[in-house]
Design an enzyme around this catalytic site. Structure first.
Site, mmCIF file in Angstrom:
data_model
loop_
_atom_site.group_PDB
_atom_site.id
_atom_site.type_symbol
_atom_site.label_atom_id
_atom_site.label_comp_id
_atom_site.label_asym_id
_atom_site.label_seq_id
_atom_site.Cartn_x
_atom_site.Cartn_y
_atom_site.Cartn_z
ATOM 1 N N ARG A 144 0.938 -1.354 -0.027
ATOM 2 C CA ARG A 144 0.062 0.024 0.088
ATOM 3 C C ARG A 144 0.857 1.492 0.108
ATOM 4 O O ARG A 144 0.353 2.240 0.508
ATOM 5 C CB ARG A 144 -0.948 0.145 1.228
ATOM 6 C CG ARG A 144 -1.972 -1.126 1.252
ATOM 7 C CD ARG A 144 -3.018 -0.736 -0.052
ATOM 8 N NE ARG A 144 -3.863 -2.106 -0.180
ATOM 9 C CZ ARG A 144 -3.342 -3.317 -0.542
ATOM 10 N NH1 ARG A 144 -2.343 -3.337 -1.227
ATOM 11 N NH2 ARG A 144 -4.000 -4.286 -0.683
ATOM 12 N N SER B 259 -11.022 0.248 2.712
ATOM 13 C CA SER B 259 -10.368 -0.303 3.814
ATOM 14 C C SER B 259 -9.851 0.917 4.493
ATOM 15 O O SER B 259 -8.911 1.681 3.756
ATOM 16 C CB SER B 259 -9.485 -1.386 3.587
ATOM 17 O OG SER B 259 -9.866 -2.434 3.223
ATOM 18 N N GLU C 114 -5.590 4.331 5.809
ATOM 19 C CA GLU C 114 -5.133 4.096 4.483
ATOM 20 C C GLU C 114 -5.531 5.259 3.481
ATOM 21 O O GLU C 114 -4.862 5.621 2.602
ATOM 22 C CB GLU C 114 -5.833 2.662 3.799
ATOM 23 C CG GLU C 114 -5.252 2.156 2.669
ATOM 24 C CD GLU C 114 -5.856 0.986 2.101
ATOM 25 O OE1 GLU C 114 -5.645 -0.178 2.778
ATOM 26 O OE2 GLU C 114 -6.593 0.871 1.086
HETATM 27 C C1 LIG Z 1 -15.561 0.324 -2.042
HETATM 28 C C2 LIG Z 1 -14.129 0.501 -2.173
HETATM 29 C C3 LIG Z 1 -13.310 -0.538 -2.420
HETATM 30 C C4 LIG Z 1 -11.764 -0.277 -2.327
HETATM 31 N N1 LIG Z 1 -11.070 -1.440 -2.465
HETATM 32 C C5 LIG Z 1 -9.608 -1.453 -2.597
HETATM 33 C C6 LIG Z 1 -8.983 -2.606 -2.799
HETATM 34 O O1 LIG Z 1 -9.363 -3.782 -2.748
HETATM 35 N N2 LIG Z 1 -7.656 -2.545 -2.706
HETATM 36 C C7 LIG Z 1 -6.847 -1.291 -2.668
HETATM 37 O O2 LIG Z 1 -5.689 -1.050 -2.709
HETATM 38 N N3 LIG Z 1 -7.715 -0.222 -2.826
HETATM 39 C C8 LIG Z 1 -9.126 -0.012 -2.631
HETATM 40 N N4 LIG Z 1 -9.872 1.008 -2.310
HETATM 41 C C9 LIG Z 1 -9.279 2.326 -2.495
HETATM 42 C C10 LIG Z 1 -9.115 3.014 -3.792
HETATM 43 O O3 LIG Z 1 -10.098 2.614 -4.550
HETATM 44 C C11 LIG Z 1 -7.654 3.008 -4.540
HETATM 45 O O4 LIG Z 1 -6.881 3.321 -3.678
HETATM 46 C C12 LIG Z 1 -7.708 3.701 -5.736
HETATM 47 O O5 LIG Z 1 -6.573 3.319 -6.641
HETATM 48 C C13 LIG Z 1 -7.854 5.126 -5.368
HETATM 49 O O6 LIG Z 1 -7.882 5.838 -6.835
HETATM 50 P P1 LIG Z 1 -8.430 7.059 -7.283
HETATM 51 O O7 LIG Z 1 -8.090 7.330 -8.794
HETATM 52 O O8 LIG Z 1 -9.818 6.993 -6.703
HETATM 53 O O9 LIG Z 1 -7.623 8.202 -6.326
HETATM 54 P P2 LIG Z 1 -8.098 9.419 -5.574
HETATM 55 O O10 LIG Z 1 -8.875 8.632 -4.516
HETATM 56 O O11 LIG Z 1 -8.886 10.263 -6.192
HETATM 57 O O12 LIG Z 1 -6.736 9.775 -4.850
HETATM 58 C C14 LIG Z 1 -5.887 9.014 -3.963
HETATM 59 C C15 LIG Z 1 -4.479 9.299 -4.131
HETATM 60 O O13 LIG Z 1 -3.961 9.420 -5.319
HETATM 61 C C16 LIG Z 1 -3.499 10.689 -5.778
HETATM 62 N N5 LIG Z 1 -3.820 10.395 -7.263
HETATM 63 C C17 LIG Z 1 -5.017 10.316 -7.852
HETATM 64 N N6 LIG Z 1 -4.623 10.165 -9.208
HETATM 65 C C18 LIG Z 1 -3.373 10.654 -9.334
HETATM 66 C C19 LIG Z 1 -2.518 11.090 -10.742
HETATM 67 N N7 LIG Z 1 -3.048 10.793 -11.734
HETATM 68 N N8 LIG Z 1 -1.480 11.507 -10.363
HETATM 69 C C20 LIG Z 1 -1.089 11.929 -9.027
HETATM 70 N N9 LIG Z 1 -1.648 11.401 -8.061
HETATM 71 C C21 LIG Z 1 -2.924 10.689 -8.112
HETATM 72 C C22 LIG Z 1 -4.356 11.590 -4.993
HETATM 73 O O14 LIG Z 1 -3.453 13.007 -5.164
HETATM 74 C C23 LIG Z 1 -4.479 10.912 -3.740
HETATM 75 O O15 LIG Z 1 -3.283 11.197 -3.012
HETATM 76 C C24 LIG Z 1 -11.205 0.948 -2.335
HETATM 77 C C25 LIG Z 1 -12.047 1.958 -2.097
HETATM 78 C C26 LIG Z 1 -13.352 2.078 -2.205
HETATM 79 C C27 LIG Z 1 -14.414 3.100 -2.006
#
Ligand SMILES: Cc1cc2nc3c(=O)[nH]c(=O)nc-3n(C[C@H](O)[C@H](O)[C@H](O)COP(=O)(O)OP(=O)(O)OC[C@H]3O[C@@H](n4cnc5c(N)ncnc54)[C@H](O)[C@@H]3O)c2cc1C
Length: 360
Positions: free
Chosen positions: A172, A253, A354
């Site tokens: 992570r 999580s 997380e």
């Molecule tokens: C229902 C649910 C289930 C989930 N299950 C999992 C799982 O099984 N495993 C897991 O690892 N995670 C899980 N997650 C967490 C999440 O989905 C992941 O961490 C996902 O990759 C976040 O991506 P995002 O585009 O939504 O990022 P955001 O939430 O928009 O941002 C998260 C971070 O990434 C940065 N970021 C986003 N895009 C960029 C970019 N293009 N360049 C630089 N920085 C960037 C942001 O600045 C921030 O710091 C879950 C979340 C939910 C709501």
């Protein structure tokens, strides 16, 4: 690129809490990303890069600078006839929906990310915390990450290609979210991620839940059956975004599984014994003395369905803090603090959140 002012951020996140962005822009192309960086720089505004908003807790006071949503699309992969052997490189725009890309890869019979089906968010978000589930993590398949380096000079093309070793992937974490001096959160804006997948490869079935799902099978499941199974299991745990499922109004999580030293692990076992409890041991966790954060939370008085004020815990998973409807960021933080304190006093372990806290 157009810039808006005072844009509410809660609807742009899965948890649905938080205030507004002072400025907001969406970039569909790399030059728009540069333009947005320039906009913020000339006004001395802090930038927050937004993907799918699925790993965020946004403060009730919002973000005082520019929120830049990355919406760069495109999935490029060589045609099968040009591909060298069965190893296929997919170059994917950071704004592509992650699960759409997984579906596409599976439809192309390419293995390597099928267990990551159903994770919300964008492709650009996946390297940040080295997204993982059901026995796979993106570090297994990422070959390189193309990003804009906001620390280098404004002149010229500042896009860099970071090969996998430079991304510093761990459980992570990566250089994109680890604190200095090891990492540089906020330095890189991810534009494109390159994944190397295996055409015709066998699906990964390592996790007990998946093994159980296919226990009666006599023939090996296909990639698409594994994808369906993962989505099915995730849905039963409230870990799939489904319209109307209040348990999915979360950031996934909320705490990382703690990784303990041998000494700390023995200490934990010694605390569990007089309570008649045994620390759950799954092969995937035990190898590194990784302890289930969900188990620690549940055995500290915070079971599934727990409610504290306007915030709660999912009725399907003890690790997901949810916004049942009216929660504010401060309600989520209050519940987080209460859980952390209880786990620390019961088990002597500090749980690390997380999600990313924005504007706190
Ligand atoms: C229902 C649910 C289930 C989930 N299950 C999992 C799982 O099984 N495993 C897991 O690892 N995670 C899980 N997650 C967490 C999440 O989905 C992941 O961490 C996902 O990759 C976040 O991506 P995002 O585009 O939504 O990022 P955001 O939430 O928009 O941002 C998260 C971070 O990434 C940065 N970021 C986003 N895009 C960029 C970019 N293009 N360049 C630089 N920085 C960037 C942001 O600045 C921030 O710091 C879950 C979340 C939910 C709501």
């Amino acid at each position: 690129m157009t810039t808006q002012e005072n844009v509410p951020l809660a609807p742009l996140t899965t948890l649905g809490v938080g205030g507004a962005a002072r400025y907001f822009a969406e970039a569909k192309r790399e030059d728009e990303v540069r333009e947005a960086v320039e906009f913020a720089r000339t006004r001395a505004l802090p930038i927050f890069v937004l993907g799918g908003g699925s790993n965020l807790v946004v403060a009730d006071t919002g973000w005082p600078g520019l929120v830049l949503k990355i919406a760069i699309g495109g999935i490029v992969s060589p045609k099968p006839k040009n591909a060298a052997g069965n190893s296929v490189l997919f170059s994917v725009g950071a704004g592509v929906n992650w699960d759409d890309f997984v579906a596409f890869a599976v439809s192309q019979n390419c293995a390597g990310i099928e267990c990551l089906s159903g994770i919300p968010g964008s492709v650009g978000g996946t390297p940040v915390q080295n997204v993982g589930a059901y026995g796979q993590e993106v570090a297994d398949t990422i070959e390189s990450v193309r990003a804009l380096d906001t620390k280098t000079d404004m002149q010229g093309d500042r896009a860099v290609t970071l090969p996998k070793p430079a991304c510093g992937f761990r459980y992570r974490s990566s250089i994109f979210n680890r604190a200095a001096p090891e990492g540089q959160p906020g330095r890189y804006i991810i534009l494109q991620v390159n994944y190397r997948l295996k055409r015709g490869g066998a699906p990964c079935i390592k996790y007990a839940d998946l093994e159980k799902h296919f226990a009666d099978r006599t023939s090996p499941p296909s990639l698409s059956e594994v994808r369906d199974a993962v989505r099915h299991i995730r849905r039963s745990k409230g870990m799939l975004i489904v319209e109307g499922d209040v348990d999915a109004r979360s950031a996934g999580s909320f705490f990382k599984n703690p990784v303990l030293s041998e000494e700390k692990f023995q200490e934990l076992a010694a605390r569990a014994e007089p309570r008649g409890l045994a620390i759950p041991s799954y092969p995937a966790l035990a190898a590194h003395h990784k302890v289930s954060a969900a188990w620690l939370v549940e055995h500290s008085g915070f079971g599934k369905g727990f409610v504290l004020g306007r915030a709660g815990i999912s009725s399907k998973h003890a690790l997901a803090l949810i916004n049942p409807g009216e929660a504010r960021a401060r309600d989520i933080v209050e519940l987080k603090d209460a859980i952390q304190q209880a786990v620390e006093s019961t088990w002597g372990i500090q749980l690390e959140p997380e999600p990313v806290f924005v504007g706190f």
